[in-house]
Scaffold this motif. Structure first.
Motif, PDB file in Angstrom:
ATOM      1  N   ILE A 170       0.830  -1.206   0.000  1.00 29.40           N
ATOM      2  CA  ILE A 170       0.000   0.000   0.000  1.00 29.40           C
ATOM      3  C   ILE A 170       0.865   1.258   0.000  1.00 29.40           C
ATOM      4  N   GLU A 173       1.590   1.808  -3.613  1.00 30.47           N
ATOM      5  CA  GLU A 173       0.419   2.287  -4.338  1.00 30.47           C
ATOM      6  C   GLU A 173       0.130   3.750  -4.013  1.00 30.47           C
ATOM      7  N   LEU A 174       0.313   4.126  -2.758  1.00 36.33           N
ATOM      8  CA  LEU A 174       0.112   5.525  -2.380  1.00 36.33           C
ATOM      9  C   LEU A 174       1.143   6.412  -3.062  1.00 36.33           C
ATOM     10  N   ALA A 177       0.267   6.805  -6.776  1.00 32.11           N
ATOM     11  CA  ALA A 177      -0.856   7.711  -6.990  1.00 32.11           C
ATOM     12  C   ALA A 177      -0.487   9.168  -6.718  1.00 32.11           C
ATOM     13  N   ARG A 313      -9.582   5.833   5.433  1.00 35.87           N
ATOM     14  CA  ARG A 313      -8.518   6.491   4.657  1.00 35.87           C
ATOM     15  C   ARG A 313      -7.898   5.554   3.632  1.00 35.87           C
ATOM     16  N   LEU A 314      -7.701   4.290   4.029  1.00 34.69           N
ATOM     17  CA  LEU A 314      -6.982   3.352   3.175  1.00 34.69           C
ATOM     18  C   LEU A 314      -7.860   2.656   2.145  1.00 34.69           C
ATOM     19  N   ILE A 317      -7.445   3.667  -1.545  1.00 39.38           N
ATOM     20  CA  ILE A 317      -6.106   3.319  -2.055  1.00 39.38           C
ATOM     21  C   ILE A 317      -6.057   1.836  -2.395  1.00 39.38           C
ATOM     22  N   SER A 321      -5.698  -0.009  -6.143  1.00 40.39           N
ATOM     23  CA  SER A 321      -4.569  -0.904  -6.438  1.00 40.39           C
ATOM     24  C   SER A 321      -5.029  -2.182  -7.132  1.00 40.39           C
TER      25      SER A 321
END
Length: 326
Positions: A170, A173-174, A177, A313-314, A317, A321
């Motif tokens: 993650i 991925e963050l 992005a 929040r996650l 994301i 992904s």
């Protein structure tokens, strides 16, 4: 109502009145016997070491043993299922955290527990950011240079992780992005398995937990560029936070001390107080910093609210992904 029914109700009420002081005393006495602590990850790893250190300190402060039981499987799901299924008396607690209580609800199509409904949250335990390290042949000495290089070479580079849905994944991925770059995710069975390929240049970078990444960087096998917490880590104070380049970037692993739903509030308060006493000792704070972690005591309300906020929040994301476990 018959006389018999009235007498039966009176006896039940009397029994309740007699039991109430005993229950109150039992709650006030916690822990009056050894406590089982379920660690859902493997023995000998960083999470196991950090768990055993806080359990040892809580044992010293309370005079009762905290017995660590490793219940591994499915990225922490098996162990947390065991925590959720335990008796709600405060004598089975364990480790929850970002993977099982914030990432898993979105990552998994089905979970054997509900992170909101099936747990009692007592306190945070520690926070541990990841460290971005790259292959030494990448011509970037900092995060801005890395982003510029990746934009100039779209889809030519890849990043490793310890598996889909982990904070390592993650984090990547963050970064992809927020930086607007094209990089390919390559999952491994643990971050240690990825380093031979990163060092050889077959994969180009990884967002790894600080202890493993820092050891590789200090040996000169890879180059450290940034930490994934909002602020710099006291473990690597000279390494900038990625958030200094990408404001708001934050992917910090966190853990919490939790038990099954329904633990009496008085017992929860005692668990939280004991955890705070342990986490505020200089000995435990130093031991955690030695491993890249920061002691993180909270109130029960704070950790419950934080968990919910992290899940929210996650979620986008993780969905973006494409990671999904059916």
């Amino acid at each position: 109502m018959t006389l018999i029914a009235i007498r039966r109700r009176s006896l039940v009420a009397a029994a309740g009145l007699l039991a109430a002081p005993r229950l109150a005393r039992a709650q006030e006495a916690w822990p009056a016997r050894p406590v089982r602590y379920i660690n859902p990850y493997t023995a000998g790893g960083p999470t196991d070491t950090l768990s055993r250190q806080i359990c040892q300190k809580m044992a010293e402060l309370s005079g009762q043993q905290f017995v660590v039981e490793n219940r591994t499987g499915s990225g922490g799901i098996v162990g947390n299922q065991a925590i959720a299924a335990a008796a709600p008396d405060g004598y089975t607690v364990g480790l929850g955290g970002i993977a099982t209580h914030a990432i898993a609800p979105t990552l998994y199509a089905r979970l054997p527990f509900d992170p909101h409904r099936d747990f009692t949250f007592a306190s945070g335990m520690w926070q541990l950011p990841n460290l971005l390290v790259v292959n030494n042949d990448i011509p970037a000495r900092n995060v801005p240079e890395l982003i510029a290089h990746l934009k100039a070479n779209p889809a030519k580079y890849s990043y490793a992780s310890a598996g889909s849905g982990t904070t390592l994944h993650i984090s990547g991925e963050l970064f992809r992005a927020m930086a607007g770059v094209e990089i390919t995710h390559v999952p491994y069975r643990g971050s240690a398995a990825a380093y031979p390929d990163i060092i050889a240049g077959r994969v180009h970078m990884i967002f790894d937990n600080i202890p493993g990444a820092l050891a590789q960087a200090r040996e000169g096998r890879v180059r450290a560029l940034g930490v994934t917490s909002l602020a710099r880590s006291p473990v690597v104070p000279d390494t900038p936070a990625i958030a200094e380049t990408l404001p708001g970037f934050d992917m910090t692993s966190w853990t919490c001390l939790c038990g099954p739903a329904g633990i009496p509030p008085a017992v929860v308060a005692r668990i939280a107080a004991l955890a705070r006493r342990a986490l505020e000792t200089e000995e435990l704070k130093r031991a955690y910093l030695d491993q890249g972690a920061t002691a993180w005591p909270t109130t029960p309300e704070q950790i419950a609210d934080f968990r919910a906020a992290e899940e929210a929040r996650l979620a986008p994301i993780i969905r973006a992904s494409g990671a999904r476990v059916d």
